[in-house]
Design a protein around this motif. Structure first.
Motif, PDB file in Angstrom:
ATOM      1  N   CYS A 111      10.542   1.265   1.106  1.00  0.00           N
ATOM      2  CA  CYS A 111       9.426   0.588   1.781  1.00  0.00           C
ATOM      3  C   CYS A 111       9.761  -0.840   2.205  1.00  0.00           C
ATOM      4  CB  CYS A 111       8.199   0.576   0.863  1.00  0.00           C
ATOM      5  SG  CYS A 111       7.591   2.219   0.439  1.00  0.00           S
ATOM      6  N   HIS A 145      -2.626  -2.670 -10.674  1.00  0.00           N
ATOM      7  CA  HIS A 145      -2.645  -1.204 -10.779  1.00  0.00           C
ATOM      8  C   HIS A 145      -2.223  -0.773 -12.186  1.00  0.00           C
ATOM      9  CE1 HIS A 145      -3.315  -0.652  -6.460  1.00  0.00           C
ATOM     10  NE2 HIS A 145      -2.423  -1.622  -6.276  1.00  0.00           N
ATOM     11  N   ILE A 172      -2.307   3.032 -12.957  1.00  0.00           N
ATOM     12  CA  ILE A 172      -1.162   3.841 -12.509  1.00  0.00           C
ATOM     13  C   ILE A 172      -0.004   3.692 -13.492  1.00  0.00           C
ATOM     14  CG2 ILE A 172       0.518   4.192 -10.662  1.00  0.00           C
ATOM     15  CD1 ILE A 172      -1.528   3.209  -8.681  1.00  0.00           C
ATOM     16  N   VAL A 208       2.713   1.687  -3.306  1.00  0.00           N
ATOM     17  CA  VAL A 208       1.822   2.107  -4.393  1.00  0.00           C
ATOM     18  C   VAL A 208       1.544   3.603  -4.314  1.00  0.00           C
ATOM     19  CG1 VAL A 208      -0.517   1.884  -5.318  1.00  0.00           C
ATOM     20  CG2 VAL A 208       0.762  -0.163  -4.693  1.00  0.00           C
ATOM     21  N   GLU A 209       1.319   4.111  -3.111  1.00  0.00           N
ATOM     22  CA  GLU A 209       1.063   5.541  -2.940  1.00  0.00           C
ATOM     23  C   GLU A 209       2.272   6.376  -3.352  1.00  0.00           C
ATOM     24  OE1 GLU A 209      -1.668   7.424  -2.017  1.00  0.00           O
ATOM     25  OE2 GLU A 209      -2.633   5.517  -2.504  1.00  0.00           O
ATOM     26  N   LYS A 231       2.558   6.441  -7.054  1.00  0.00           N
ATOM     27  CA  LYS A 231       1.512   7.255  -7.665  1.00  0.00           C
ATOM     28  C   LYS A 231       1.812   8.752  -7.533  1.00  0.00           C
ATOM     29  CE  LYS A 231      -2.678   6.064  -6.581  1.00  0.00           C
ATOM     30  NZ  LYS A 231      -3.953   5.959  -5.812  1.00  0.00           N
ATOM     31  N   LYS A 232       2.362   9.166  -6.389  1.00  0.00           N
ATOM     32  CA  LYS A 232       2.493  10.593  -6.091  1.00  0.00           C
ATOM     33  C   LYS A 232       3.886  11.169  -6.337  1.00  0.00           C
ATOM     34  CE  LYS A 232      -1.157  10.464  -2.593  1.00  0.00           C
ATOM     35  NZ  LYS A 232      -1.494  10.661  -1.167  1.00  0.00           N
ATOM     36  N   ALA A 239       0.826  -1.221   0.000  1.00  0.00           N
ATOM     37  CA  ALA A 239       0.000   0.000   0.000  1.00  0.00           C
ATOM     38  C   ALA A 239       0.858   1.269   0.000  1.00  0.00           C
ATOM     39  CB  ALA A 239      -0.936  -0.013   1.207  1.00  0.00           C
ATOM     40  N   GLU A 240       1.828   1.327   0.896  1.00  0.00           N
ATOM     41  CA  GLU A 240       2.684   2.519   0.986  1.00  0.00           C
ATOM     42  C   GLU A 240       3.496   2.710  -0.293  1.00  0.00           C
ATOM     43  OE1 GLU A 240       6.277   4.355   3.801  1.00  0.00           O
ATOM     44  OE2 GLU A 240       5.442   2.361   4.217  1.00  0.00           O
TER      45      GLU A 240
END
Length: 394
Positions: free
Chosen positions: A146, A161, A164, A129-130, A133-134, A126-127
């Motif tokens: 991570c 994803h 993305i 992927v964020e 993305k950003k 999750a971390e």
């Protein structure tokens, strides 16, 4: 193996010099196009060979005849690997597996096995992927930050994803289309355009000396044990504003600017002439004398002064007459005797110049510019001489 050459080298050779054979082997039509303009593998699209390998198995997955079989059984039936088939469909045929699960559920033959990303897997990435993305961090950089596997994270993105990845692909294409790369921005290969940490560490000391001292590039390279060309390339690529500052140029860097033609007062050159200039300010004297005293080339030093210190250059070796005119001290000393003789005797200037070894035109011009009173005095003497001659003749 049979020809005793490496597979990588052979592949590179074939793709470069026999590309049409490679395209034919991959069943990619040319249709009159340049072979080197045709991509063998397009980003985000399946490989032709892989597509041909899994085509029958994928068709079977979409067929109701084999709906009771799971993906592994279908893969074995068609002589392909189950994991490879499943991965290929997740990436390039994402609608097949959900369709099969839906139909099998309707028919009551589903095995109630969870498919897709598990909650644990989703939480694990999750971390990452964020961040992906950003930010513009690469997959290996994010994986390291991570503490996840780079290959596992990449596979997770490809499976779950795709949107993305598509956004990133579009962003890279836009970056690739830009005419100039800018530091800190995304480049066409997906990496942030900046020097590597290894390169920054290598030139860190040299950069500090370049920024804070007036040492030449060659001297800095020798002190920090790096090559001068490598340091120059590093500075011009990653620290062009610092190079412009040292070259005496203001404003932001512009593309295509030739620093050799546009440079003004460089820090290293200014430091070279600093002591000589300070000495000239305190003790005015001919530039050649000061240059000799400080071990400088007279003409080069004179040229530098006239370019960057014009007022100081104009003052050096100059004296002021009683009438307020400025003239060269050297010329004053050189022509002093000739001026005295010309102003106190009736001898012609040409004879005086010949006797003293001077150039007639030079001394004549000098007197006309700086000592018109001497010309008047000489004229008066000539008139008096003529008058005396007339009186004597009578």
């Amino acid at each position: 193996m049979e020809c005793h050459v490496s597979a990588g080298g052979l592949g590179s050779y074939l793709r470069r010099y026999w590309r049409e054979l490679v395209l034919h082997r991959h069943r990619i039509p040319l249709e009159g196009e340049n072979p080197h303009a045709v991509k063998i593998m397009s980003e985000g699209k399946p490989n032709v060979v892989s597509h041909a390998r899994y085509k029958k198995a994928i068709d079977a997955c979409l067929s109701l005849e084999d709906i009771e079989l799971n993906v592994s059984q279908i893969a074995r039936k068609h002589g392909v690997e189950g994991t490879g088939l499943a991965n290929f469909m997740r990436i390039h045929e994402p609608e097949v597996i959900p369709w099969r699960e839906k139909v099998r559920h309707w028919l009551g033959i589903n095995d109630n096995t969870h498919r897709g990303a598990t909650p644990a897997c989703t939480k694990q990435y999750a971390e990452a992927v964020e961040l992906y993305k950003k930010t513009d961090m690469t997959i290996p950089e994010i994986a390291g930050a991570c503490h996840v596997s780079p290959s596992g994270f990449k596979q997770h993105l490809r499976f779950y994803h795709k949107n993305i990845l598509e956004q990133k692909r579009k962003k890279r294409s836009e970056a690739q289309a830009r005419p100039e790369k800018k530091r800190g921005e995304l480049s066409g290969n997906g990496r942030t355009y900046k020097p590597s940490l290894r390169t920054e560490d290598k030139y860190a000391k040299a950069l500090s000396l370049y920024k804070d001292t007036a040492l030449t590039l060659k001297e800095i390279a020798e002190r920090t044990h790096v090559t001068a060309e490598g340091l120059r390339s590093y500075l011009h690529k990653w620290h062009i504003d610092l190079v412009r500052e040292r070259a005496g140029l203001s404003g932001k860097a512009e593309g295509g600017l030739d620093l050799r033609k546009s440079k003004k007062r460089m820090k290293t050159v200014a430091a070279k002439y600093e002591k000589a200039i300070g000495s000239l300010r305190k003790h005015p004297r001919p530039i050649a004398h000061a240059a000799k005293e400080f071990g400088l080339h007279p003409e080069t030093f004179r040229e530098y002064l006239h370019k960057h210190e014009p007022e100081l250059a104009n003052r050096q070796g100059m004296v002021q007459t009683s009438e307020g005119k400025r003239m060269s001290r050297q010329s004053k000393e050189k022509y002093a005797e000739a001026i005295r003789l010309y102003g106190t005797t009736t001898e012609t200037l040409k004879d005086i110049a010949t006797r003293l070894g001077l150039t007639y035109n030079s001394i004549g011009g000098y007197i006309r510019r700086n000592h018109p009173e001497v010309i008047n005095a000489h004229s008066t003497l000539l008139i008096e001489k003529d008058e005396k001659s007339v009186i004597t003749s009578k």
